[in-house]
Scaffold this motif. Structure first.
Motif, PDB file in Angstrom:
ATOM      1  N   CYS A 131       0.840  -1.199   0.000  1.00  0.00           N
ATOM      2  CA  CYS A 131       0.000   0.000   0.000  1.00  0.00           C
ATOM      3  C   CYS A 131       0.873   1.245   0.000  1.00  0.00           C
ATOM      4  CB  CYS A 131      -0.913  -0.023   1.228  1.00  0.00           C
ATOM      5  SG  CYS A 131       0.005   0.255   2.750  1.00  0.00           S
ATOM      6  N   GLY A 133       0.200   3.612   2.335  1.00  0.00           N
ATOM      7  CA  GLY A 133      -0.053   4.185   3.656  1.00  0.00           C
ATOM      8  C   GLY A 133       1.131   4.007   4.599  1.00  0.00           C
ATOM      9  N   SER A 134       1.019   4.660   5.759  1.00  0.00           N
ATOM     10  CA  SER A 134       2.015   4.426   6.812  1.00  0.00           C
ATOM     11  C   SER A 134       1.275   4.541   8.143  1.00  0.00           C
ATOM     12  CB  SER A 134       3.171   5.413   6.717  1.00  0.00           C
ATOM     13  OG  SER A 134       2.658   6.716   6.515  1.00  0.00           O
ATOM     14  N   CYS A 135       0.242   3.720   8.293  1.00  0.00           N
ATOM     15  CA  CYS A 135      -0.603   3.773   9.485  1.00  0.00           C
ATOM     16  C   CYS A 135       0.218   3.277  10.679  1.00  0.00           C
ATOM     17  CB  CYS A 135      -1.852   2.942   9.259  1.00  0.00           C
ATOM     18  SG  CYS A 135      -2.688   3.459   7.741  1.00  0.00           S
ATOM     19  N   TYR A 137      -0.410   1.906  13.446  1.00  0.00           N
ATOM     20  CA  TYR A 137      -0.770   0.695  14.199  1.00  0.00           C
ATOM     21  C   TYR A 137      -0.571  -0.578  13.381  1.00  0.00           C
ATOM     22  CZ  TYR A 137      -4.818   1.534  11.282  1.00  0.00           C
ATOM     23  OH  TYR A 137      -5.608   1.777  10.197  1.00  0.00           O
ATOM     24  N   CYS A 138      -0.149  -0.439  12.113  1.00  0.00           N
ATOM     25  CA  CYS A 138      -0.301  -1.543  11.167  1.00  0.00           C
ATOM     26  C   CYS A 138       0.954  -2.390  11.016  1.00  0.00           C
ATOM     27  CB  CYS A 138      -0.698  -0.979   9.814  1.00  0.00           C
ATOM     28  SG  CYS A 138      -0.836  -2.248   8.562  1.00  0.00           S
ATOM     29  N   LYS A 141       1.825  -3.726   6.888  1.00  0.00           N
ATOM     30  CA  LYS A 141       2.746  -2.986   6.020  1.00  0.00           C
ATOM     31  C   LYS A 141       4.159  -3.586   6.092  1.00  0.00           C
ATOM     32  CE  LYS A 141       4.086   0.742   3.660  1.00  0.00           C
ATOM     33  NZ  LYS A 141       3.482   1.447   2.572  1.00  0.00           N
ATOM     34  N   GLU A 175      -4.454  -4.708  -0.313  1.00  0.00           N
ATOM     35  CA  GLU A 175      -4.455  -4.025   1.004  1.00  0.00           C
ATOM     36  C   GLU A 175      -5.261  -2.732   0.899  1.00  0.00           C
ATOM     37  OE1 GLU A 175      -2.671  -7.143   1.656  1.00  0.00           O
ATOM     38  OE2 GLU A 175      -1.379  -5.944   0.373  1.00  0.00           O
ATOM     39  N   THR A 210      -8.947   2.610   1.310  1.00  0.00           N
ATOM     40  CA  THR A 210      -8.857   3.624   2.353  1.00  0.00           C
ATOM     41  C   THR A 210      -9.656   4.843   1.890  1.00  0.00           C
ATOM     42  OG1 THR A 210      -6.795   4.384   1.409  1.00  0.00           O
ATOM     43  CG2 THR A 210      -6.621   2.954   3.318  1.00  0.00           C
ATOM     44  N   ARG A 251      -3.641   8.301   9.505  1.00  0.00           N
ATOM     45  CA  ARG A 251      -4.637   8.162   8.431  1.00  0.00           C
ATOM     46  C   ARG A 251      -4.767   9.523   7.737  1.00  0.00           C
ATOM     47  NH1 ARG A 251      -5.874   3.038   7.233  1.00  0.00           N
ATOM     48  NH2 ARG A 251      -8.084   3.386   6.898  1.00  0.00           N
TER      49      ARG A 251
HETATM   50  S1  SF4 Z   1      -3.668  -0.107   7.543  1.00  0.00           S
HETATM   51 FE1  SF4 Z   1      -3.827  -0.539   5.342  1.00  0.00          FE
HETATM   52  S2  SF4 Z   1      -3.258   1.424   4.366  1.00  0.00           S
HETATM   53 FE2  SF4 Z   1      -2.521   1.546   6.479  1.00  0.00          FE
HETATM   54  S3  SF4 Z   1      -0.369   0.826   6.388  1.00  0.00           S
HETATM   55 FE3  SF4 Z   1      -1.661  -0.970   6.896  1.00  0.00          FE
HETATM   56  S4  SF4 Z   1      -2.101  -1.973   4.936  1.00  0.00           S
HETATM   57 FE4  SF4 Z   1      -1.369   0.139   4.494  1.00  0.00          FE
END
Ligand code: SF4
Length: 426
Positions: A131, A133-135, A137-138, A141, A175, A210, A251
Motif C-alpha cells: 500500500c 499508507g504508513s498507518c 498501528y499496522c 505494512k 491491502e 482507504t 490516516r
Molecule cells: S492499515 Fe492498510 S493502508 Fe494503512 S499501512 Fe496498513 S495496509 Fe497500508
C-alpha cells in the motif's frame, strides 16, 4: 489476500507433482500461511504452528513469517514471506530434506498471473500487493510493503479464466484497492471498466479501499460502479470519529471528508452497503474522542462495522505510545458494539418485504447463501447455487436477510456448455 496466496502456492506445488492431503498425519510437509494483523490471530497462529510442527517439517509462510520470523523459528526451519511465494516448491523440498531455508525477499510478483483452480463459484483475484499508507498501528505494512499493482491484462485474463471455470462472483482484493494502478500509470476505475466490459452475467466485489484513496478517484469510481456487474459495496475503513486520533493513527483524511464520501455514495445509490472498520482504545483516545466515534456511527449508519479493540502490534509506532487500560478499552468496545447492533437492525429493516434479484454464490453449512445487488447476504435455504433468483425478503437474523425464493431467473457466469474462449481483452 492470504487465501489467494494459499491457492497460488497450492497450484505451484500441484504442478510440481505434490498432492494436497486432508489430514496433517498424512503430510510429508506442512504449510501454515499465517496472519498476524491482530494479537489474538497471532496467538492462534503460534498455537497452530506448534501443533502442526509435531506432525512433520513445517513451512511457515504469510505475513507473520516476514514481520515476526523470530516467533516462528522455534517451530519451522523454512520461512516464506508473502512476496516470495513463488519459491514454494523449493521450500517444500528443503523442508522435506530437513534443511533450513528463509525466503523473505521483497519481490514484485504479478500474483494475478498465476494460474489456479478457484475451487468454487467465487474467484479471488489479487489486483495489487502492499500500500501507500504508513498507518502507525499496522503490522501488515511490514509484511506486504509498498505498492505493487499487477498489470491490468493479467487481472482481466485471470478473471476470464475463472469465468470459464464456472466462477460467478469475483472478489478483487488488495491491502488498498483504491490505490490500484498509481504506480503503473492507471487506476481502479480504468481497471473496473475493463472488467465489466467482459461478457457474461457475473458479479464483482471490490475489496477494502482507504477513504483517502477512494476520495481521490470518487467521481470516476461512481461512474464505473454504474455497471450492474459491480456490487454496490464499499468497504471504507474509517477507524475513528476523531480527527485527532486519525492523525495519531497516520490516516490521511478527516472525519468530515469521510462523511461527505459516504453521503455521496448513498445519494448516488441509496441501498449501497457501507462497510467500515473501527478501532477503539487507540493510545491517547479520550472519552470525547470515543464519543465522536459513536456520533459518527450514528450519523452514517454503516451496514457493516468490523470493530477491533486496539492492541499494540510489535515494531509499529503505536506500540511505543502510552497504552489505555484494558478495562477502558473493553467498556468502550461493549458500548460501541451495542450501537452497531442497533444500527444493523435499522438498516436491515429497510429491506423487509422487498422483491430483489439475488445471486446464489455460496454454500454454507446452513444452506445456500446469495447476495443482493448491494452485496447484502441472503439466506436462501436449499436452492441450487450459481443462479440468479427473484427473492422476497421476509426477515433478518444477525448479518443475514432471510429470503423466500419466488423463482429462478437464470444461470450466472458464462454458459458452461461453450468451449473455453480466448479472452477478448487480448
Ligand atoms: S492499515 Fe492498510 S493502508 Fe494503512 S499501512 Fe496498513 S495496509 Fe497500508
Amino acid at each position: 489476500m492470504n487465501r489467494s496466496d494459499s491457492q497460488i502456492m497450492e497450484s505451484l506445488l500441484k504442478k510440481a507433482g505434490w498432492t494436497r492431503v486432508d489430514r496433517p498425519e498424512e503430510a510429508d510437509v506442512l504449510i501454515l500461511n499465517t496472519c498476524n494483523v491482530k494479537k489474538p490471530t497471532e496467538q492462534r497462529m503460534l498455537h497452530r504452528a506448534k501443533v502442526l510442527s509435531e506432525y512433520g517439517p513445517l513451512i511457515a509462510a504469510g505475513c507473520m513469517a516476514k514481520s515476526q520470523p523470530e516467533l516462528l523459528r522455534p517451530y519451522s526451519k523454512v520461512l516464506m514471506a508473502p512476496r516470495s511465494i513463488d519459491s514454494i516448491v523449493e521450500a517444500a523440498f528443503l523442508a522435506l530434506e530437513g534443511k533450513e531455508g528463509e525466503f523473505l525477499e521483497w519481490k514484485r510478483l504479478d500474483k494475478a498471473s498465476y494460474d489456479r483452480d478457484p475451487a468454487n463459484l467465487i474467484g479471488i483475484v489479487p489486483i495489487a500487493e502492499g500500500c501507500l499508507g504508513s498507518c502507525t498501528y499496522c503490522i501488515t505494512k511490514l509484511a506486504r510493503g509498498g505498492l505493487t499493482s499487477f498489470p491490468k491484462e493479467s487481472i482481466i485474463d485471470r478473471i476470464w479464466d475463472f469465468l470459464n471455470r464456472g466462477v460467478v462472483e469475483i472478489w478483487l482484493t488488495a491491502e488498498d484497492t483504491g490505490v490500484y494502478g498509481w504506480d503503473i500509470g492507471t487506476d481502479l476505475p480504468d481497471l473496473l471498466d475493463g472488467i465489466t466490459s467482459l461478457k457474461g452475467e457475473f458479479r464483482i466485489r471490490v475489496g477494502m479501499m482507504t477513504p483517502n484513496s477512494a476520495l481521490r478517484i470518487a467521481d470516476r469510481l461512481l461512474d464505473s460502479f454504474e455497471s450492474p456487474k459491480l456490487y454496490k459495496f464499499f468497504h471504507l475503513p474509517v477507524q475513528s470519529g476523531s480527527n485527532r486520533i486519525l492523525r495519531l493513527m497516520g490516516r490521511d483524511y478527516t472525519v468530515e471528508e469521510f462523511i461527505s464520501l459516504v453521503k455521496r455514495i448513498r445519494e448516488w445509490y441509496e441501498d449501497s452497503t457501507i462497510s467500515t472498520d473501527i478501532i477503539v482504545g487507540f493510545p491517547g483516545e479520550t472519552e470525547d474522542d470515543f464519543h465522536r466515534t459513536l456520533k459518527l456511527l450514528e450519523e452514517i449508519e454503516p451496514d457493516v462495522v468490523n470493530l477491533s479493540r486496539f492492541g499494540p502490534r510489535p515494531k509499529t509506532k503505536a506500540a511505543s505510545l502510552p497504552q489505555l487500560p484494558a478495562s477502558v478499552i473493553k467498556r468502550r468496545s461493549k458500548v460501541a458494539m451495542e450501537l452497531i447492533e442497533e444500527i444493523k437492525e435499522r438498516r436491515n429493516e429497510r429491506f423487509l418485504g422487498r422483491d430483489l434479484v439475488v445471486l446464489a454464490s455460496e454454500i454454507t453449512p446452513k444452506g445456500t447463501q446469495g447476495r443482493t445487488p448491494s452485496y447484502k447476504p441472503v439466506a436462501l435455504g436449499q436452492v441450487e447455487p450459481g443462479y440468479f433468483y427473484e427473492v422476497i425478503i421476509e426477515g433478518f437474523k444477525g448479518n443475514y436477510l432471510l429470503g423466500r425464493v419466488v423463482r429462478r431467473l437464470g444461470r450466472a457466469g458464462l454458459n458452461f456448455n461453450v468451449q473455453v474462449e480466448e479472452c477478448p481483452s487480448r
